[in-house]
Enzyme design. Structure first.
Site, mmCIF file in Angstrom:
data_model
loop_
_atom_site.group_PDB
_atom_site.id
_atom_site.type_symbol
_atom_site.label_atom_id
_atom_site.label_comp_id
_atom_site.label_asym_id
_atom_site.label_seq_id
_atom_site.Cartn_x
_atom_site.Cartn_y
_atom_site.Cartn_z
ATOM 1 N N HIS A 103 -17.947 35.138 -12.412
ATOM 2 C CA HIS A 103 -18.582 35.147 -11.087
ATOM 3 C C HIS A 103 -18.531 33.788 -10.385
ATOM 4 C CE1 HIS A 103 -19.578 39.216 -11.629
ATOM 5 N NE2 HIS A 103 -20.776 39.103 -12.165
ATOM 6 N N HIS A 173 -23.595 41.902 -5.538
ATOM 7 C CA HIS A 173 -24.073 42.241 -6.881
ATOM 8 C C HIS A 173 -25.475 42.856 -6.829
ATOM 9 C CE1 HIS A 173 -24.389 42.153 -11.199
ATOM 10 N NE2 HIS A 173 -23.276 41.437 -11.348
ATOM 11 N N GLU A 288 -20.113 47.247 -8.186
ATOM 12 C CA GLU A 288 -19.509 46.060 -7.585
ATOM 13 C C GLU A 288 -18.083 46.362 -7.132
ATOM 14 O OE1 GLU A 288 -20.139 42.832 -10.567
ATOM 15 O OE2 GLU A 288 -21.381 44.391 -11.499
#
Length: 324
Positions: A103, A173, A288
């Protein structure tokens, strides 16, 4: 409408924007582009917040790892070994999940304060990610526009440009619990994906695109999400210029329905099995929209490269309705 939400230790203010339309109210933070809340009615007209979030800024600062509601970048999901090749050079990234990059690294987009400006029925967040941030090449100018449509659907549109070749993969997210509380294990998911990307012990794709037929990964006709998922699904539609519906999440108890439309070729289903206090495992489901994990190391996957003169564009729409 915006208001002061809190202040970071260095004095930087964080603002909260409230968007309201079509019977839906969504709150977005300038810190991390976080969707703090999404209040929608059930079949009886009773409103509840259907995303996990914290009531104050301190909650997000104290619990960064779940990435609750955050804008993820420069690269959503995992890059194996925290390294990738581009134009004959290998770039080393911050490794924040064992040997891998997750991420965007230690201080990804989710831990940055974005500039915010109003747009019709929404807010536009912008920032410049300098060359070398978390190891990624290129000076990246990026924006994310959150807008409520007349129906109450939340549309998130991303754009980015770079001054040097780089890679990019952006997502939101949010963790969805359409009941508004308790476990999300009874939610039912329909997903337009005939294949998924199997992973190794570090949740890195093996490179195979596997048929879902006859497996617990087959959500094409709808099934309970339950637990044990942190996998990328290969959407049948592929990359598209306009957002197309790919997923439907339904909570039989409340009647609430969430639909997901996107331009992206993949969707990561995460059943939140590792959530910790103040939440519990299985309290929500993350959907996602994305390009595939580890794409910079997998030439056969849809490319995530962005070059000077090009414009990265991606869009995802979250629609809300009820079913009797």
């Amino acid at each position: 409408m915006s208001e002061l939400f809190g202040t970071l230790s260095d004095g930087t203010p964080v603002h909260r924007w409230t968007l309201e339309r079509g019977g839906v109210r969504v709150r977005v933070l300038s810190y991390g582009g976080i969707v703090q809340s999404a209040e929608v009615p059930d079949r009886e007209g009773r409103t509840a917040d259907v995303v996990l979030g914290f009531a104050d800024l301190d909650g997000y600062l104290a619990h960064p790892e779940p990435f609750l509601g955050a804008l993820i970048g420069r690269y959503a999901n995992r890059i194996a070994g925290g390294r990738f090749p581009l134009d004959g050079r290998t770039y080393a990234l911050e490794r924040n999940e064992g040997r891998n990059s997750l991420h965007g690294g230690d201080r990804g987009f989710d831990k940055r304060v974005w500039d915010a400006a109003p747009v019709d029925h929404g807010v536009r967040l912008t920032r410049v990610s300098p060359h070398g941030e978390e190891g990624f090449p290129g000076r990246l100018e990026v924006s994310a526009t959150y807008r409520l449509e007349e129906s109450g659907a939340l549309r998130i549109a991303y754009e980015a440009t770079t001054d040097a070749p780089t890679v990019i993969n952006l997502t939101n997210h949010s963790y969805w619990n359409l009941s508004g509380s308790g476990s999300a294990g009874g939610h039912e998911l329909r997903l337009a994906a005939s294949r998924y990307t199997p992973v190794d012990g570090d949740l890195i794709p093996t490179g195979v695109l596997k048929d879902v037929s006859g497996t617990r990964f087959d959500f094409r006709q709808g099934r309970r999400t339950d637990s044990g998922y942190d996998h990328n699904f290969v959407l049948d539609k592929g990359v598209t210029g306009a957002a197309e519906e790919v997923a439907e999440l339904h909570d039989p108890a409340s009647g609430r329905v969430l639909t997901v439309a996107t331009t992206e070729p993949g969707l990561q289903l995460y059943t939140a099995d590792h959530l910790a206090e103040p939440f519990s495992p299985g309290d929500a489901v993350a959907l996602e929209t994305q390009h595939f994990p580890d794409s910079p190391n997998r030439p056969a996957f849809p490319t995530t490269e962005l070059r000077p003169g090009e414009v990265f564009r991606s869009e995802t729409v979250y629609g809300f309705s009820v079913r009797g």
